[in-house]
Design an enzyme around this catalytic site. Structure first.
Site, PDB file in Angstrom:
ATOM      1  CG  HIS A 172      -2.008  -1.025   1.141  1.00  0.00           C
ATOM      2  ND1 HIS A 172      -3.328  -0.706   0.942  1.00  0.00           N
ATOM      3  CD2 HIS A 172      -1.966  -2.383   1.201  1.00  0.00           C
ATOM      4  CE1 HIS A 172      -4.055  -1.814   0.899  1.00  0.00           C
ATOM      5  NE2 HIS A 172      -3.243  -2.845   1.065  1.00  0.00           N
ATOM      6  CG  ASP A 385       0.242   9.435   0.903  1.00  0.00           C
ATOM      7  OD1 ASP A 385       0.145   8.212   1.147  1.00  0.00           O
ATOM      8  OD2 ASP A 385      -0.473  10.295   1.446  1.00  0.00           O
TER       9      ASP A 385
HETATM   10  C1  G6P Z   1      -1.134   3.416   6.181  1.00  0.00           C
HETATM   11  C2  G6P Z   1      -0.597   2.001   5.987  1.00  0.00           C
HETATM   12  C3  G6P Z   1      -1.502   0.981   6.650  1.00  0.00           C
HETATM   13  C4  G6P Z   1      -1.748   1.369   8.088  1.00  0.00           C
HETATM   14  C5  G6P Z   1      -2.293   2.787   8.190  1.00  0.00           C
HETATM   15  C6  G6P Z   1      -2.513   3.254   9.638  1.00  0.00           C
HETATM   16  O1  G6P Z   1      -2.324   3.584   5.468  1.00  0.00           O
HETATM   17  O2  G6P Z   1      -0.436   1.710   4.608  1.00  0.00           O
HETATM   18  O3  G6P Z   1      -0.912  -0.304   6.588  1.00  0.00           O
HETATM   19  O4  G6P Z   1      -2.630   0.468   8.705  1.00  0.00           O
HETATM   20  O5  G6P Z   1      -1.370   3.656   7.562  1.00  0.00           O
HETATM   21  O6  G6P Z   1      -1.344   3.114  10.392  1.00  0.00           O
HETATM   22  P1  G6P Z   1      -1.293   2.193  11.690  1.00  0.00           P
HETATM   23  O7  G6P Z   1       0.156   2.104  12.037  1.00  0.00           O
HETATM   24  O8  G6P Z   1      -2.127   2.906  12.698  1.00  0.00           O
HETATM   25  O9  G6P Z   1      -1.882   0.847  11.322  1.00  0.00           O
END
Ligand code: G6P
Length: 493
Positions: A172, A385
């Site tokens: 992602h 991003d």
């Molecule tokens: C981004 C990453 C995700 C992640 C999200 C929130 O979108 O690609 O994998 O889950 O951030 O971050 P966190 O560390 O809270 O899961």
């Protein structure tokens, strides 16, 4: 076919594996589990995919709190399978290796990545735990879809345990150029982990190209275009495809939400609560150093200082949702942003009016949709991003064809969202000009741009994204490279 791991009789045809479950689980005062939606783009994107899989789908992930051992439970028809992380796992695997090594490394080393061998050990250990949980749930010949940088070793571990499966991986976040990736002391193991998949998906063509170049330089495997051959000339020979699948949102659901009378009324109320300013600017991000929040606020502050924007008639609403608060770089960022916001409000505020409304909070979707509708200009100024789904949400909310999007060229979204005003967030002078241009854009021009943006966002939603990825994955025979081709032929034929 020999499968070294017990295949469950009532396994699931589709198993999603992601660091987080789609819900954050905690225990209430009576010790009962309760949950709320988890933060971030990944969960936003996958919720509709799981809804589509119905009771054929399972999701393996962490519940979001340390030391929480929970039995699987059903939400909206899919089985959620919690993977427990101890406090030490959270510190070393999640806050450490995932978010203080890989995250900065993969985002252009905006913050310096930390390399610690104990963190790497934890990353391997936890990735193995996720692979085992998925191996226990997937039906024979089923599909497992692994997500994101926290779990790059899972594809190879899973193939070892369950060679009968079709394994997809989607990344992602950006995949960095070789010159940066090569800093990682465990770079070869990470590449080998990813090559356990049949299909490795990325946000942009450039990410897929970076990955293939890394494979060419760090392994002696043959590559042809975007296809890597693993185990060449052996009975285990198989092909791994790398390709771009730009992610999206549930655009139609978002569009409908923003059209509801409640959201429309709330949008008007927000403007009124802010004193009906002539110009309402909006930023919405996790409080993360990749998002360019400081650069954006600095540019805005200078526009007030220069008098190019009126401090009494303009408001910037900055929603910065709390994120990864135990990681030092995030704590430092928070201090810097809050200092800057305080200075601007101190210098340019009046009694009853603050030119920056800074909200270190998360809000429900309805409130976000109302904010998007209320805003004249949306500022997405990330330094790097993978995609940026906030930009797409803003567009999906604007069924009135109004509003302008200022978008960093360093987001995956910039490849798609023709119609946005593109900026280089490092160029503060250029960003000030772009913001001014967006604020004063002729309604005719902004309508034309917004219609173009909406065609793209509504025409390519998250359902199209997941269908394209899963179709490309299903085109691969299950159990590629597993020795007993005869049985594979029988099952797939
Ligand atoms: C981004 C990453 C995700 C992640 C999200 C929130 O979108 O690609 O994998 O889950 O951030 O971050 P966190 O560390 O809270 O899961």
């Amino acid at each position: 076919m020999r499968v070294p791991f017990d295949v469950p009789e009532d396994g699931y045809d589709l198993v999603v594996v992601a660091n987080r479950l789609p819900v954050d689980v905690s225990l209430d005062e009576s010790g009962e589990p309760t949950w709320t939606r988890s933060p971030g783009g990944l969960v936003t994107a996958l919720a509709p995919v799981m809804a589509g899989a119905g009771d054929e789908g399972a999701w393996v992930g962490w519940g979001g709190s340390p030391d929480l051992e929970l039995e699987p439970f059903v939400v909206d028809g899919s089985l959620l399978v919690p993977v427990a992380l101890s406090q030490v796992d959270v510190e070393r695997y999640y806050e450490g290796f995932a978010n203080d090594t890989l995250w900065p490394l993969y985002h252009d080393v905006i913050a310096p990545p930390q390399f610690h061998r104990q963190w790497w050990d934890a990353y391997q250990r936890v990735n193995r735990r996720f692979a085992e949980a998925a191996a226990r749930r997937a039906a024979h010949g089923g599909t497992v879809w692994v997500h994101d940088y926290q779990l790059q070793l899972v594809p190879a571990y899973l193939r070892e345990l369950r060679p009968d499966l079709r394994i997809g991986y989607f990344h992602h976040i950006p995949f960095p150029p070789l010159e940066i990736f090569a800093q990682l002391p465990w770079r070869t193991q990470v590449v080998e982990g990813l090559l356990g998949a049949d299909l490795v998906g990325f946000q942009r063509a450039g990410d897929a190209a970076n990955f293939v170049r890394v494979v060419r330089r760090l392994t002696d495997l043959t590559t042809r275009g975007q296809v890597v051959t693993v185990g060449e000339g052996t009975p285990q020979q198989r092909h791994v495809r790398a390709a771009a699948f730009p992610i999206s949102i549930d655009s139609h659901a978002f569009d409908e939400l923003a059209r509801t009378p409640e959201v429309q009324a709330r949008a008007k109320e927000i403007r009124a609560e802010l004193g009906d300013p002539a110009h309402l600017l909006l930023g919405v991000d996790r409080l993360d150093y990749t998002k360019g929040i400081r650069h954006r606020v600095k540019a805005y502050g200078e526009l007030l200082e220069d008098g190019r924007l009126s401090a009494t008639d303009t408001v910037l609403v900055q929603v910065a949702s709390p994120s990864r608060e135990n990681v030092g770089a995030y704590q430092q960022l928070r201090d810097e942003v809050e200092l800057l916001v305080g200075r601007i409000n101190g210098d340019h505020g009046t009694v009853g009016h603050a030119p920056v409304q800074y909200l270190h909070q998360s809000f429900p979707m309805e409130e976000m949709a109302a904010l998007y509708l209320a805003a004249d200009v949306m500022l997405v100024t990330a330094l790097r991003d993978g995609m940026n789904l906030v930009a797409k949400e803003y567009v999906a909310a604007r069924s009135d064809d109004r509003g302008a999007l200022v978008l960093s060229e360093f987001t995956g979204a910039a490849d798609e969202l023709v119609g946005a005003v593109l900026v280089n967030p490092h160029d503060i002078a250029g960003m000030k000009d772009a913001i001014t241009y967006a604020v004063h854009m002729e309604p005719r021009e902004s309508r034309k741009r917004m219609r173009r943006l909406r065609r793209r966002v509504l025409g390519h939603d998250v359902a199209a994204w997941s269908q394209q990825f899963l179709a490309a994955l299903t085109a691969v025979p299950a159990g590629q490279g597993a020795a007993d081709a005869g049985e594979r032929g029988r099952r797939d034929g």
